[in-house]
Design an enzyme around this catalytic site. Structure first.
Site, PDB file in Angstrom:
ATOM      1  N   THR B  44      42.589  47.862  38.695  1.00  0.00           N
ATOM      2  CA  THR B  44      41.679  46.735  38.899  1.00  0.00           C
ATOM      3  C   THR B  44      42.008  46.029  40.213  1.00  0.00           C
ATOM      4  O   THR B  44      43.090  46.191  40.757  1.00  0.00           O
ATOM      5  CB  THR B  44      41.820  45.701  37.764  1.00  0.00           C
ATOM      6  N   ASP B  45      41.039  45.237  40.713  1.00  0.00           N
ATOM      7  CA  ASP B  45      41.307  44.390  41.871  1.00  0.00           C
ATOM      8  C   ASP B  45      40.959  42.951  41.515  1.00  0.00           C
ATOM      9  O   ASP B  45      40.594  42.662  40.380  1.00  0.00           O
ATOM     10  CB  ASP B  45      40.543  44.887  43.110  1.00  0.00           C
ATOM     11  N   GLN B  46      41.069  42.048  42.471  1.00  0.00           N
ATOM     12  CA  GLN B  46      40.912  40.632  42.126  1.00  0.00           C
ATOM     13  C   GLN B  46      39.471  40.237  41.842  1.00  0.00           C
ATOM     14  O   GLN B  46      39.216  39.101  41.461  1.00  0.00           O
ATOM     15  CB  GLN B  46      41.526  39.738  43.211  1.00  0.00           C
ATOM     16  N   MET B  47      38.522  41.165  42.000  1.00  0.00           N
ATOM     17  CA  MET B  47      37.156  40.913  41.552  1.00  0.00           C
ATOM     18  C   MET B  47      37.083  41.090  40.016  1.00  0.00           C
ATOM     19  O   MET B  47      36.054  40.827  39.410  1.00  0.00           O
ATOM     20  CB  MET B  47      36.190  41.871  42.263  1.00  0.00           C
ATOM     21  N   GLY B  48      38.192  41.597  39.428  1.00  0.00           N
ATOM     22  CA  GLY B  48      38.237  41.769  37.976  1.00  0.00           C
ATOM     23  C   GLY B  48      37.633  43.082  37.510  1.00  0.00           C
ATOM     24  O   GLY B  48      37.400  43.291  36.321  1.00  0.00           O
TER      25      GLY B  48
END
Lengths: 172, 172, 172, 172
Positions: B44-48
C-alpha cells in the site's frame, strides 16, 4: 584475472595514497559526506509514513555509497570475485519519516576482523537533525562459489583499508 | 548440457501428453486456475491503496505461475540457457485495490511468433469479480550472452507449447 | 481550509511570476534539469539487471520531482485535497540498466484537458546518453473522497500551470 | 464507533470461545499453520538470491496472517483506531533463499506487557526444513493521532488475547 582486477583496484586506491593507507583513509573518510536520500511516494504505506522495510534498503544505499567513495564499491568487489552477503540486519525506528522528507545517513565501521564486518547507521532528518532510525548490518566475504573468504589472507590490500576504516570510526 | 536439460524438460512436459501437445495443452491450460494474490501491507501507499507499480509485479507473479504450471518455469528456462526479458509492460488501473484484498489474475497468450511473446492479464477482486486492472507484457528470448534466440529454431519443443497456448487463448 | 492552502500555494508559485504564468512557466520548465537516479543494488534481479518494475517507480520519482520544481508537489497537492491516481502506466524497455549506473529522466506533459493529464518519460544512461527506457503515465484528479475533480473549474490557477506546461512541451 | 467496532470484533473472536479465551486461543494458535510464501522473481537480486530486505517484508506477511487468523487483522485494528508501528526489526540470515523456493514462516509472541509486543519469526525451506532466517519485530500501539495506547486499559479484550498468545508461545 581477479588478481589483475585487484591490481588495478589497488592502483585506483593508490591515487589517494601518500605514505600509509590508514592515514590517507582517515583523510578520505573524514571527507565523505553523509549519504542523502529523498523519500519517494512508493516508499510510503497506508499509515502515511515510510514503510519500515525501506530503511534496510537505505542502509544498503548508504553502505554502497561509502564503499564507492573509498574506491571499493560492490561492482568492483564482485568483479574481483568478492561477494559480501548480509548476515544480519537491524533497525530501530525512533521517529517517523514522511513522503518528500530528506534524510542524511551516517555509516560507521564498528567491527572488522579480516573475516567479518559490522557497519552501523544513523538516519537523521536533513532539516531538523532529528534521529529517525539507527541500525546495523553484519557481513562476511565469500567467493562466487560461496566459500568463506578471508580478506586478510586473500586481499591484504583491501584488508588494510577496512582496518583503517575501523580505526577511524573509533576516533570519530 | 542445455540439450539434456531440454530433454528432461520435454519428458517433464510429456507426462501430460497423449497424441499431440496442443490438444494436451488445451486440457492443461483449461485446468490452470487463475493466480491468486493477497494484498500485503507493504504494497500500500499513503493514498491508502495498492501502489500502482505493484501490479507490474503481480503480472510477473501470474506469468511465472502459468509458465510453471505448464512445466516451463523461469527456473527451468534459465537452466536451459533461455532468458526472457520484458520488452514492454502496460497496466490500466480500473478500480482501487486495498490492503488484505484477494485478487485473481487471468493470464492469456495474445501473440507469439517464435521470437516474441505477448501476454495479457486481467486482475479481478476475488470476492466481487470487479476488474481492478488490465495489462500486458511483451517478451523476447535471449541466450545468457544476450543474443536473440529463436525458440522456433533452437527449442522446437517449447515453440510448439507457446503456439498451442496462443491457439487456446484464441478459443477462450 | 483547502482554499487557504491553495491561496498560499498560489503565492508560492507567484514568487516566480512576472506578467503571465505561462511565460514564467516556460522559463521555469526550461530551467528544470532532467531527474537523476542512481541504480541501487536492491533494484537488480537475478538476471543481473534492473528489474523492469522499478522503471515505473522511477517515472514516479521523475514526475514528483518535476511537480515539486514547478511548486506543485504531491505533498502540496494532497494538502489541497487533490489526489492524482495513476490511470495507466506504460514502459518500453530498450536497453538494460545495471547496478550503480546513473540514469537521467526527462519528463514531458503530452496531454492535458483540465480533467486528465498524460506525461511521457525518457530514461537515458547519464554517461553515454543511450536510451534505456521510454514510457508514459496517465492521471486524473480526485477529491479525497474519490470524486472526479475538474482542475479547470476547482483550481483554475493550477489548471493554467498544466496548460502552460503542455504548451511548453509542444515547443520542445 | 470504535467501541462498536471492538464490540463486533469481540463477537467475531467469541465464535471460537468456550470458557476462557486463553484456553480457546491455545486451541486456535495450535491450529494456525505456518505462513507460506513462494519466492518471486522480483525478490531476487543480482547475487542470484533473495534480497535481504524482503525477509523484513515476509515477517510482516507472517505477522498479519497470524493476526488475521486470530480475528484481529491490521484492517480490523486500524478500523478500531489502533495503529501498531514497528519499533525494531531484526533478521539473521542463515542460508540463502532462491527464486521459486517455498518457505514456511513460524511466528511466536515472545514478549507482551500491555503496551509493547515482540514477535519472533523462523523462516524455513518448505521442502528441506532448513532454517533460512530468524528474526524479530517489536511493536507498540498508538491512536491514529499518534498517542501511545495501552491495550490493557483501552481494549482489555484484545489485551487478554495477546496475553494468551504469549502464554501459548511459552509452552511451545
Amino acid at each position: 584475472m581477479a588478481e589483475n582486477k585487484i591490481g588495478s583496484m589497488s592502483e585506483n586506491m593508490a591515487e589517494n595514497k601518500t605514505e600509509n593507507s590508514t592515514g590517507n583513509m582517515t583523510d578520505k573518510m573524514s571527507e565523505i559526506k553523509p549519504y542523502e536520500h529523498k523519500v519517494q511516494y512508493y516508499e510510503t504505506d497506508q499509515m502515511g509514513i515510510v514503510h519500515h522495510s525501506n530503511y534496510i534498503r537505505w542502509f544498503e544505499e548508504a553502505r554502497t555509497y561509502v564503499l564507492e567513495e573509498i574506491g571499493f564499491g560492490y561492482r568492483e568487489m564482485e568483479e574481483c570475485g568478492v561477494m559480501s552477503p548480509v548476515l544480519e540486519a537491524n533497525a530501530e525506528y525512533k521517529t517517523m519519516t514522511h513522503y518528500s522528507d530528506r534524510v542524511l545517513i551516517d555509516t560507521k565501521v564498528v567491527a572488522y576482523n579480516g573475516i567479518r564486518l559490522q557497519l552501523a547507521y544513523t538516519v537523521r532528518d536533513k532539516e531538523t537533525g532529528e534521529v529517525r532510525c539507527t541500525g546495523y548490518t553484519r557481513h562476511c566475504f565469500l567467493t562466487p562459489e560461496g566459500r568463506p573468504l578471508s580478506l586478510k589472507r586473500s586481499y591484504p590490500e583491501i584488508h588494510r583499508i577496512f582496518e583503517g576504516l575501523m580505526e577511524i570510526s573509533d576516533k570519530l
